[in-house]
Design an enzyme around this catalytic site. Structure first.
Site, mmCIF file in Angstrom:
data_model
loop_
_atom_site.group_PDB
_atom_site.id
_atom_site.type_symbol
_atom_site.label_atom_id
_atom_site.label_comp_id
_atom_site.label_asym_id
_atom_site.label_seq_id
_atom_site.Cartn_x
_atom_site.Cartn_y
_atom_site.Cartn_z
ATOM 1 N N ILE A 142 3.531 12.811 19.091
ATOM 2 C CA ILE A 142 3.286 12.575 17.881
ATOM 3 C C ILE A 142 4.221 11.280 17.586
ATOM 4 C CG2 ILE A 142 1.663 12.647 15.824
ATOM 5 C CD1 ILE A 142 0.272 15.507 16.932
ATOM 6 N N ASP A 173 14.797 15.405 13.835
ATOM 7 C CA ASP A 173 14.495 16.830 14.587
ATOM 8 C C ASP A 173 15.468 17.292 15.682
ATOM 9 O OD1 ASP A 173 11.640 15.877 17.250
ATOM 10 O OD2 ASP A 173 12.953 17.038 17.561
ATOM 11 N N ASP A 179 17.627 21.103 11.984
ATOM 12 C CA ASP A 179 16.346 21.824 11.624
ATOM 13 C C ASP A 179 16.043 21.029 9.420
ATOM 14 O OD1 ASP A 179 14.892 23.773 10.443
ATOM 15 O OD2 ASP A 179 15.459 25.064 11.603
ATOM 16 N N ALA A 215 7.457 17.485 11.633
ATOM 17 C CA ALA A 215 8.306 18.368 12.459
ATOM 18 C C ALA A 215 7.534 19.814 11.999
ATOM 19 C CB ALA A 215 9.538 18.813 12.083
ATOM 20 N N GLY A 216 7.817 20.518 13.244
ATOM 21 C CA GLY A 216 7.120 22.027 13.330
ATOM 22 C C GLY A 216 6.848 22.686 15.054
ATOM 23 N N SER A 240 -4.223 19.704 10.440
ATOM 24 C CA SER A 240 -4.644 19.901 12.034
ATOM 25 C C SER A 240 -6.490 19.762 11.587
ATOM 26 C CB SER A 240 -4.273 20.375 12.722
ATOM 27 O OG SER A 240 -4.967 21.616 13.425
ATOM 28 N N TYR A 251 -1.305 29.240 12.980
ATOM 29 C CA TYR A 251 -0.873 27.855 13.540
ATOM 30 C C TYR A 251 -2.149 27.567 12.239
ATOM 31 C CZ TYR A 251 -1.502 23.742 14.795
ATOM 32 O OH TYR A 251 -1.399 22.423 15.141
ATOM 33 N N LYS A 253 -0.923 25.079 8.321
ATOM 34 C CA LYS A 253 -1.303 23.803 8.074
ATOM 35 C C LYS A 253 -2.606 23.974 6.535
ATOM 36 C CE LYS A 253 0.489 21.478 11.845
ATOM 37 N NZ LYS A 253 1.575 20.746 11.853
ATOM 38 N N ASN A 275 -7.985 15.646 18.886
ATOM 39 C CA ASN A 275 -6.750 16.305 19.764
ATOM 40 C C ASN A 275 -6.405 15.955 20.460
ATOM 41 O OD1 ASN A 275 -9.248 18.745 19.505
ATOM 42 N ND2 ASN A 275 -8.197 19.561 21.661
ATOM 43 N N ARG A 325 -15.144 18.181 22.298
ATOM 44 C CA ARG A 325 -13.916 18.334 21.290
ATOM 45 C C ARG A 325 -13.887 16.901 21.064
ATOM 46 N NH1 ARG A 325 -13.867 23.196 21.219
ATOM 47 N NH2 ARG A 325 -12.225 24.689 21.633
ATOM 48 N N ASP A 333 -12.014 30.352 20.667
ATOM 49 C CA ASP A 333 -11.537 28.482 20.790
ATOM 50 C C ASP A 333 -13.050 28.601 19.958
ATOM 51 O OD1 ASP A 333 -9.602 28.167 22.485
ATOM 52 O OD2 ASP A 333 -10.804 27.737 24.231
HETATM 53 N N1 UDP Z 1 -9.752 24.111 27.658
HETATM 54 C C1 UDP Z 1 -9.949 24.743 29.520
HETATM 55 N N2 UDP Z 1 -8.837 25.291 29.462
HETATM 56 C C2 UDP Z 1 -7.533 25.015 29.349
HETATM 57 C C3 UDP Z 1 -7.284 24.203 28.235
HETATM 58 C C4 UDP Z 1 -8.412 23.923 27.378
HETATM 59 O O1 UDP Z 1 -10.050 24.405 28.945
HETATM 60 O O2 UDP Z 1 -6.127 25.016 30.478
HETATM 61 C C5 UDP Z 1 -10.728 24.139 26.729
HETATM 62 C C6 UDP Z 1 -10.859 24.853 25.623
HETATM 63 O O3 UDP Z 1 -11.416 25.926 25.924
HETATM 64 C C7 UDP Z 1 -11.239 23.430 24.548
HETATM 65 C C8 UDP Z 1 -10.979 22.075 24.863
HETATM 66 O O4 UDP Z 1 -10.183 22.840 26.538
HETATM 67 O O5 UDP Z 1 -12.719 24.066 24.952
HETATM 68 C C9 UDP Z 1 -9.691 21.815 24.330
HETATM 69 O O6 UDP Z 1 -8.428 22.802 24.275
HETATM 70 P P1 UDP Z 1 -7.142 22.474 24.005
HETATM 71 O O7 UDP Z 1 -6.545 23.930 23.919
HETATM 72 O O8 UDP Z 1 -6.614 21.552 24.877
HETATM 73 O O9 UDP Z 1 -7.242 22.181 22.498
HETATM 74 P P2 UDP Z 1 -8.182 22.898 20.891
HETATM 75 O O10 UDP Z 1 -8.860 22.127 21.081
HETATM 76 O O11 UDP Z 1 -8.305 24.411 21.370
HETATM 77 O O12 UDP Z 1 -6.662 22.423 19.952
#
Ligand code: UDP
Length: 339
Positions: free
Chosen positions: A12, A31, A58, A82-83, A125, A151, A155, A181, A233, A295
């Site tokens: 980003i 960085d 850092d 950074a993070g 986030s 994580y 945030k 995302n 998403r 998730d």
């Molecule tokens: N996802 C998936 N397979 C993968 C990685 C992610 O099906 O190998 C799905 C995950 O379950 C979510 C979406 O893709 O529904 C986005 O996941 P990601 O890890 O990119 O971002 P998140 O929203 O979890 O931060």
């Protein structure tokens, strides 16, 4: 403005640096290159034709950052990117996540205070919301609902710290940007996402399968309460996200503000894979597996506040993002060259 970008060589950060320079600002970057390469900064310079000073350090090293800021005075604003950002890793190494993410922010606030820098944009986030109670998510939606991963907690805690800092100091302007995302890459194909090892996020994983370095995409669950059963998403093109940082910086007013940066458009896992197949012209093997723990079924933004107050909207589509990601991937099959 002259802007200090922490994490400016990252995914980003590099796109934000380009957007800032193209909007007429000067950029300096700190960085530690733990998640990226100095090549990213060289490529920012190639795209923009501007010189971009880089301090490899850092951000918790206050003396180093303060020295860099003094060397490039006056610095008008900071964008703090950074993070550490891997959800799964944060469950295994929570203390490191709190140390780095909180430590960099606190060090930076101290450096800003000493140097008289009054403006800060922070990369937060949409994870801070936890499990959405209502969709789309607005900035007033409750945060922290069933938020289980360190994580996301870092945030959320940083947002609290920044809100307190802004409340105590009327001259300070602080903006937290809650990213949905991030996907895609710069249209030049020169900068893009370069994850360490096997990617955790969906688009980089899909892209590796398309190029043949991974075998198949595991779709994490098709039994969610969503139209096709897979997770929804809000995938935002990284160049739109970068433009959101420029808008936030240019509109920052004293006090504390929070904005969602998303498209408002829910896209399923299967939709994204199909879009990537169209963009790449490759067929992408996929298999349905169990849900990934932690998730949520669906997460997408109401981006109206950023539109109203910052004059910003996401203009690029998931198809644009897949095209640009694939262009970056094919031009850089192994990411940035590492020296
Ligand atoms: N996802 C998936 N397979 C993968 C990685 C992610 O099906 O190998 C799905 C995950 O379950 C979510 C979406 O893709 O529904 C986005 O996941 P990601 O890890 O990119 O971002 P998140 O929203 O979890 O931060």
């Amino acid at each position: 403005m002259r802007v200090l970008l922490t994490g400016g060589a990252g995914y980003i950060g590099a796109h934000t640096a380009v957007a800032l320079i193209e909007a007429g600002h000067d950029v300096i970057i700190v960085d530690d290159l733990s998640g990226t390469s100095a090549e990213a900064v060289a490529r920012i310079e190639t795209i923009t034709g501007a010189a971009v000073p880089l301090l490899v350090a850092d951000v918790r090293d206050e003396a180093a950052v303060a020295g860099f800021v003094a060397e490039h005075a006056p610095v008008d604003a900071v964008i703090h990117l950074a993070g550490l950002k891997a959800v799964g890793e944060s469950m295994a190494e929570p203390v490191r996540y709190y140390d780095v993410n909180l430590g960099t922010t606190i060090a930076l606030l101290k450096v800003m205070d000493t140097a008289g820098i009054r403006s800060l944009v922070f990369s937060s986030s949409a994870t801070v919301y936890g499990t959405p109670e209502q969709l789309p998510l607005t900035e007033e939606s409750p945060t922290g609902i069933d938020l289980a991963n360190p994580y996301g907690k870092t945030k959320r805690i940083i947002e609290e710290i920044l809100s307190d800092a802004a409340a105590a100091d009327p001259g300070l302007a602080v903006v937290s940007l809650r990213y949905f995302n991030p996907v895609g890459a710069h249209t030049s194909g020169l900068i893009g996402e370069d994850p360490n090892g096997i990617p955790n996020n969906l688009m980089p994983f899909v892209s590796r399968v398309a190029i043949g370095s991974l075998e198949q995409v595991a779709v994490f669950g098709d039994d969610y309460d969503t139209p096709d059963g897979t997770g929804l998403r809000d995938y935002i093109h990284v160049s739109d996200l970068a433009a959101g940082h420029v808008a936030a910086l240019e509109h920052a007013a004293s006090g504390y503000a929070v904005y969602n940066l998303g498209t408002g458009e829910p896209v399923s896992v299967l939709d994204l894979i199909a879009a990537f197949e169209r963009a790449s012209g490759r067929s992408i093997p996929q298999v349905i597996v169990a849900r990934r723990p932690g998730d949520v079924a669906a997460s997408y933004a109401d981006p109206a506040k950023a539109q109203r107050e910052l004059g910003w909207t996401a203009d690029l589509s998931i198809d644009d993002a897949c095209r640009d990601y694939w262009n970056w991937q094919t031009q850089n099959p192994d990411g940035y060259p590492r020296g």
